[in-house]
Design a protein around this motif. Structure first.
Motif, PDB file in Angstrom:
ATOM      1  N   GLY A 111       5.923  25.938 -75.182  1.00  0.00           N
ATOM      2  CA  GLY A 111       5.504  24.837 -75.298  1.00  0.00           C
ATOM      3  C   GLY A 111       4.002  25.053 -75.602  1.00  0.00           C
ATOM      4  N   PRO A 112       3.104  23.953 -75.762  1.00  0.00           N
ATOM      5  CA  PRO A 112       1.694  24.275 -76.267  1.00  0.00           C
ATOM      6  C   PRO A 112       0.840  24.668 -74.776  1.00  0.00           C
ATOM      7  CG  PRO A 112       2.403  21.878 -76.450  1.00  0.00           C
ATOM      8  CD  PRO A 112       3.603  22.821 -75.631  1.00  0.00           C
ATOM      9  N   VAL A 113       0.001  25.661 -75.393  1.00  0.00           N
ATOM     10  CA  VAL A 113      -0.703  26.497 -74.292  1.00  0.00           C
ATOM     11  C   VAL A 113      -2.199  26.370 -74.560  1.00  0.00           C
ATOM     12  CG1 VAL A 113      -1.188  29.040 -73.479  1.00  0.00           C
ATOM     13  CG2 VAL A 113       1.297  28.222 -73.729  1.00  0.00           C
ATOM     14  N   ALA A 114      -2.742  26.127 -73.481  1.00  0.00           N
ATOM     15  CA  ALA A 114      -4.311  26.223 -73.358  1.00  0.00           C
ATOM     16  C   ALA A 114      -4.764  27.407 -72.653  1.00  0.00           C
ATOM     17  CB  ALA A 114      -4.964  24.953 -72.866  1.00  0.00           C
ATOM     18  N   LEU A 115      -5.515  28.447 -73.280  1.00  0.00           N
ATOM     19  CA  LEU A 115      -5.668  29.732 -72.547  1.00  0.00           C
ATOM     20  C   LEU A 115      -6.917  30.025 -72.346  1.00  0.00           C
ATOM     21  CD1 LEU A 115      -4.361  32.607 -71.822  1.00  0.00           C
ATOM     22  CD2 LEU A 115      -4.721  33.169 -74.200  1.00  0.00           C
ATOM     23  N   TYR A 116      -7.238  30.464 -71.083  1.00  0.00           N
ATOM     24  CA  TYR A 116      -8.406  31.168 -70.627  1.00  0.00           C
ATOM     25  C   TYR A 116      -8.517  32.429 -70.483  1.00  0.00           C
ATOM     26  CZ  TYR A 116     -12.671  32.238 -67.914  1.00  0.00           C
ATOM     27  OH  TYR A 116     -13.908  32.892 -67.578  1.00  0.00           O
ATOM     28  N   VAL A 117      -9.059  33.271 -71.107  1.00  0.00           N
ATOM     29  CA  VAL A 117      -9.299  34.776 -71.216  1.00  0.00           C
ATOM     30  C   VAL A 117     -10.403  35.465 -70.354  1.00  0.00           C
ATOM     31  CG1 VAL A 117      -9.054  36.886 -72.083  1.00  0.00           C
ATOM     32  CG2 VAL A 117      -7.656  35.326 -73.118  1.00  0.00           C
ATOM     33  N   GLY A 118     -10.443  36.155 -69.459  1.00  0.00           N
ATOM     34  CA  GLY A 118     -11.678  36.768 -68.675  1.00  0.00           C
ATOM     35  C   GLY A 118     -11.230  36.699 -66.953  1.00  0.00           C
ATOM     36  N   THR A 119     -12.267  37.519 -66.616  1.00  0.00           N
ATOM     37  CA  THR A 119     -12.432  37.445 -64.992  1.00  0.00           C
ATOM     38  C   THR A 119     -12.456  36.190 -64.548  1.00  0.00           C
ATOM     39  OG1 THR A 119     -13.163  39.988 -65.300  1.00  0.00           O
ATOM     40  CG2 THR A 119     -13.612  38.618 -63.120  1.00  0.00           C
ATOM     41  N   LEU A 120     -11.529  35.855 -63.389  1.00  0.00           N
ATOM     42  CA  LEU A 120     -11.948  34.752 -62.843  1.00  0.00           C
ATOM     43  C   LEU A 120     -12.733  34.955 -61.551  1.00  0.00           C
ATOM     44  CD1 LEU A 120      -7.954  33.661 -62.635  1.00  0.00           C
ATOM     45  CD2 LEU A 120      -9.519  33.460 -64.504  1.00  0.00           C
ATOM     46  N   HIS A 121     -13.688  34.166 -61.751  1.00  0.00           N
ATOM     47  CA  HIS A 121     -14.891  34.267 -60.610  1.00  0.00           C
ATOM     48  C   HIS A 121     -15.516  33.014 -60.583  1.00  0.00           C
ATOM     49  CE1 HIS A 121     -17.990  35.852 -58.284  1.00  0.00           C
ATOM     50  NE2 HIS A 121     -17.545  37.147 -58.062  1.00  0.00           N
ATOM     51  N   GLU A 122     -16.058  32.525 -59.301  1.00  0.00           N
ATOM     52  CA  GLU A 122     -16.438  31.345 -59.155  1.00  0.00           C
ATOM     53  C   GLU A 122     -18.053  31.223 -59.594  1.00  0.00           C
ATOM     54  OE1 GLU A 122     -15.017  32.878 -56.573  1.00  0.00           O
ATOM     55  OE2 GLU A 122     -13.809  31.481 -55.631  1.00  0.00           O
ATOM     56  N   ASP A 123     -18.805  32.645 -60.177  1.00  0.00           N
ATOM     57  CA  ASP A 123     -19.946  32.660 -60.724  1.00  0.00           C
ATOM     58  C   ASP A 123     -19.898  31.953 -62.199  1.00  0.00           C
ATOM     59  OD1 ASP A 123     -21.504  34.017 -58.813  1.00  0.00           O
ATOM     60  OD2 ASP A 123     -20.834  36.010 -59.381  1.00  0.00           O
ATOM     61  N   ARG A 124     -18.547  31.969 -62.585  1.00  0.00           N
ATOM     62  CA  ARG A 124     -18.460  31.448 -63.942  1.00  0.00           C
ATOM     63  C   ARG A 124     -17.485  30.323 -64.081  1.00  0.00           C
ATOM     64  NH1 ARG A 124     -18.181  37.049 -63.989  1.00  0.00           N
ATOM     65  NH2 ARG A 124     -19.768  38.194 -65.358  1.00  0.00           N
ATOM     66  N   LEU A 125     -16.147  30.449 -63.323  1.00  0.00           N
ATOM     67  CA  LEU A 125     -15.219  29.583 -63.684  1.00  0.00           C
ATOM     68  C   LEU A 125     -15.370  28.354 -62.608  1.00  0.00           C
ATOM     69  CD1 LEU A 125     -12.312  29.378 -65.294  1.00  0.00           C
ATOM     70  CD2 LEU A 125     -11.353  30.154 -63.294  1.00  0.00           C
ATOM     71  N   ASP A 126     -15.106  27.090 -63.426  1.00  0.00           N
ATOM     72  CA  ASP A 126     -15.249  25.934 -62.713  1.00  0.00           C
ATOM     73  C   ASP A 126     -13.830  25.537 -62.272  1.00  0.00           C
ATOM     74  OD1 ASP A 126     -15.476  23.294 -62.047  1.00  0.00           O
ATOM     75  OD2 ASP A 126     -16.859  22.626 -63.542  1.00  0.00           O
ATOM     76  N   VAL A 127     -13.488  25.997 -61.150  1.00  0.00           N
ATOM     77  CA  VAL A 127     -12.121  25.856 -60.609  1.00  0.00           C
ATOM     78  C   VAL A 127     -11.622  24.266 -60.588  1.00  0.00           C
ATOM     79  CG1 VAL A 127     -10.683  26.227 -58.604  1.00  0.00           C
ATOM     80  CG2 VAL A 127     -12.376  28.004 -59.371  1.00  0.00           C
ATOM     81  N   ASP A 128     -12.502  23.404 -60.337  1.00  0.00           N
ATOM     82  CA  ASP A 128     -12.005  22.229 -60.269  1.00  0.00           C
ATOM     83  C   ASP A 128     -11.782  21.761 -61.623  1.00  0.00           C
ATOM     84  OD1 ASP A 128     -12.408  21.958 -57.289  1.00  0.00           O
ATOM     85  OD2 ASP A 128     -14.418  21.488 -57.388  1.00  0.00           O
ATOM     86  N   LEU A 129     -12.395  22.001 -62.776  1.00  0.00           N
ATOM     87  CA  LEU A 129     -12.322  21.471 -63.915  1.00  0.00           C
ATOM     88  C   LEU A 129     -11.248  22.398 -64.293  1.00  0.00           C
ATOM     89  CD1 LEU A 129     -13.360  20.260 -66.472  1.00  0.00           C
ATOM     90  CD2 LEU A 129     -14.645  22.249 -66.773  1.00  0.00           C
ATOM     91  N   VAL A 130     -10.684  23.399 -64.116  1.00  0.00           N
ATOM     92  CA  VAL A 130      -9.499  24.166 -64.666  1.00  0.00           C
ATOM     93  C   VAL A 130      -8.406  23.297 -64.090  1.00  0.00           C
ATOM     94  CG1 VAL A 130      -7.734  25.992 -64.423  1.00  0.00           C
ATOM     95  CG2 VAL A 130     -10.411  26.262 -64.738  1.00  0.00           C
ATOM     96  N   MET A 131      -8.491  22.864 -62.784  1.00  0.00           N
ATOM     97  CA  MET A 131      -7.313  22.004 -62.012  1.00  0.00           C
ATOM     98  C   MET A 131      -7.087  20.733 -62.792  1.00  0.00           C
ATOM     99  SD  MET A 131      -7.806  23.179 -58.062  1.00  0.00           S
ATOM    100  CE  MET A 131      -6.475  22.383 -57.404  1.00  0.00           C
ATOM    101  N   ARG A 132      -8.273  19.852 -63.021  1.00  0.00           N
ATOM    102  CA  ARG A 132      -8.086  18.823 -63.762  1.00  0.00           C
ATOM    103  C   ARG A 132      -7.570  18.762 -65.142  1.00  0.00           C
ATOM    104  NH1 ARG A 132     -12.556  16.441 -64.882  1.00  0.00           N
ATOM    105  NH2 ARG A 132     -14.135  17.970 -63.910  1.00  0.00           N
TER     106      ARG A 132
END
Length: 378
Positions: free
Chosen positions: A204-225
Motif C-alpha cells: 500500500g501507499p507508504v510515507a517514509l522517513y529515513v534517518g536516525t530517530l532522535h528527539e533532537d530532530r524527530l517530532d515524535v508527536d507529529l509522527v504519531m499524528r
C-alpha cells in the motif's frame, strides 16, 4: 610520503554511512597514499550493566579495508563520565597507544566530536575540526553541555582549519574565526538505479522517513499524528534508521496504528526504500539545533525524485519542489499526497560526494602542511 589522518568520529564505521564515512571513503578511493585511523565512540561496559545490558568491550584495532589503508579502532570506556578528567585521560591515552602501535609519528587529526578536544595536547598534530551539528545548542544535561561548550571553544581556537556543513554553522562559527563551508551530498548514480521493492516495506501507499530517530530532530508527536492520518486513507508511515529514542517514545511508536519502525538498513539497501516510497517525510522539530543542520537526507530524497513533505526546517524550506508546511498541516498534507499518488518527479541536479571529497581533500592538505609539534612520536 603517505598522507595519514586520524579521525575522531561521533559514529561507528558500520553499514549506515554518515558524512565521515563518505568523505573517508572518497579520500581513500582517490589517493592510494592516504591512510586513515578511524576512531569510533568507545563502548561503555559500566553503562551497559546499569541498564541491564550485557557489557561489551571495544573491538580495539582492526583492519577496515582499502588494502589495509583503513584501520578502525574502538576503545573501551574504563571509567564513567562522572569521573571527569580521569575518564578523558584514559580514553586519550588509549587513542595515543593506537596511533603509536601503527607507527605513525605525524599526520592530521580530524576531530568530529567536540568532547575529544583533549587530544589536541596529546597527539600534537595539526587539527581539522569538522562541525556537522552544533552540539552546543543540543538539549543536554548541565555537565555534558559544559563539556561540549568547552571542547567546541578549544577546537575553534586551536584548530588549523574548521569545516562546517551548513550556512547556519558558517554564520555562527564563522563569527568566531574563518571557516570552510563544505555541505553534504549524495552518491547520485547509486540512488537513480531501478531496484526491486524491499520485501519488508509495507504494502500500500507508504510515507517514509529515513534517518536516525532522535528527539533532537524527530517530532515524535507529529509522527504519531501523521501515522493516524495515513492509516485513515489506507497508508503507512515507515521510519527507517537507527533508533536512538528514549524508551518511552519507543513504546509509544510501537503501539501506534499505521506506523512501522524498521530500524537501520545497509546503505546499499536504502535507495530501494526511497525509490518505492510514495511520499518522503521530514517530520523534524524546528529549533536552534535543527537550524544548524545540513541533512544528508535532503540530498538522498532529491536524488530519487519522490514527493517531499517537510516542516519548515533548514535546508528543506529553501528547496523548490519541497512541500513545506507547519506541524499543524503536516498530517493532512501527507495523507493527501498518499491518496493522490504520483510518479517520480523530474530529477534535479544534486551535489555528488565526489565534489565534496575534492574540496575536503584540499583542506586536509592545507592542514597537513602546518608545522607539527612534538606529540605521539616524541
Amino acid at each position: 610520503m603517505n598522507r595519514r589522518i586520524v579521525v575522531i568520529s561521533l559514529e561507528t564505521w558500520d553499514g549506515v554511512w554518515r558524512r565521515n564515512q563518505y568523505l573517508v571513503d572518497g579520500l581513500l578511493a582517490s589517493d592510494d597514499d592516504t591512510e586513515v585511523l578511524f576512531v569510533e565512540p568507545p563502548t561503555d561496559p559500566l553503562y551497559d550493566v546499569v541498564n541491564a545490558r550485557v557489557p561489551r568491550r571495544g573491538r580495539g584495532l582492526r583492519v577496515g579495508g582499502y588494502g589495509g589503508r583503513l584501520t578502525l579502532y574502538q576503545p573501551t570506556k574504563a571509567l564513567p563520565r562522572l569521573a571527569g578528567p580521569a575518564a578523558d585521560a584514559l580514553l586519550v591515552r588509549s587513542v595515543r597507544r593506537a596511533v603509536k602501535k601503527l607507527g605513525w609519528t605525524s599526520g592530521v587529526l580530524w576531530v568530529n566530536d567536540p568532547r575529544a578536544a583533549a587530544l589536541l595536547e596529546v597527539i600534537g598534530w595539526p587539527v581539522l575540526y569538522d562541525v556537522t551539528d552544533d552540539w552546543v545548542l543540543a538539549d543536554r544535561g548541565n555537565r555534558e553541555h559544559a563539556r561540549i561548550v568547552a571542547g567546541d571553544g578549544l577546537l575553534l581556537e586551536r584548530s588549523e582549519a574548521v569545516v562546517v556543513c551548513s550556512p547556519a554553522l558558517a554564520t555562527t562559527k564563522g563569527s568566531i574565526r574563518d571557516v570552510h563551508l563544505i555541505p553534504n551530498a549524495v552518491d547520485v548514480a547509486r540512488y537513480r538505479i531501478d531496484r526491486p521493492r524491499p520485501a519488508d516495506l509495507p504494502s500500500g501507499p507508504v510515507a517514509l522517513y529515513v534517518g536516525t530517530l532522535h528527539e533532537d530532530r524527530l517530532d515524535v508527536d507529529l509522527v504519531m499524528r501523521t501515522a493516524e492520518a495515513a492509516h485513515a486513507v489506507g497508508g503507512t508511515v515507515v521510519l527507517l534508521g537507527p533508533n536512538a529514542l528514549s524508551a518511552r517514545n519507543r513504546e509509544r511508536l510501537a503501539a501506534q496504528q499505521g506506523l512501522v519502525v524498521l530500524g537501520p538498513r545497509h546503505r546499499d539497501d536504502v535507495p530501494g526504500f526511497l525509490r518505492h516510497a510514495n511520499v518522503l517525510l521530514v517530520a523534524h522539530v524546528v529549533t536552534e539545533f535543527t537550524e544548524s543542520l545540513d541533512p544528508i537526507k535532503l540530498y538522498e530524497y532529491l536524488a530519487v525524485g519522490r514527493p517531499i513533505v517537510s516542516t519548515p526546517v533548514a535546508g528543506f524550506r529553501d528547496v523548490t519542489g519541497v512541500t513545506v508546511v507547519s506541524a499543524d498541516d503536516f498530517p493532512e498534507t501527507v495523507a493527501n499526497d498518499l491518496v493522490e499518488w504520483r510518479q517520480s518527479g523530474d530529477h534535479v541536479v544534486v551535489p555528488d560526494w565526489g565534489d565534496r571529497v575534492a574540496a575536503f581533500s584540499e583542506v586536509v592538505d592545507s592542514v597537513a602542511r602546518e608545522r607539527v609539534s612534538p606529540g605521539v612520536g616524541a
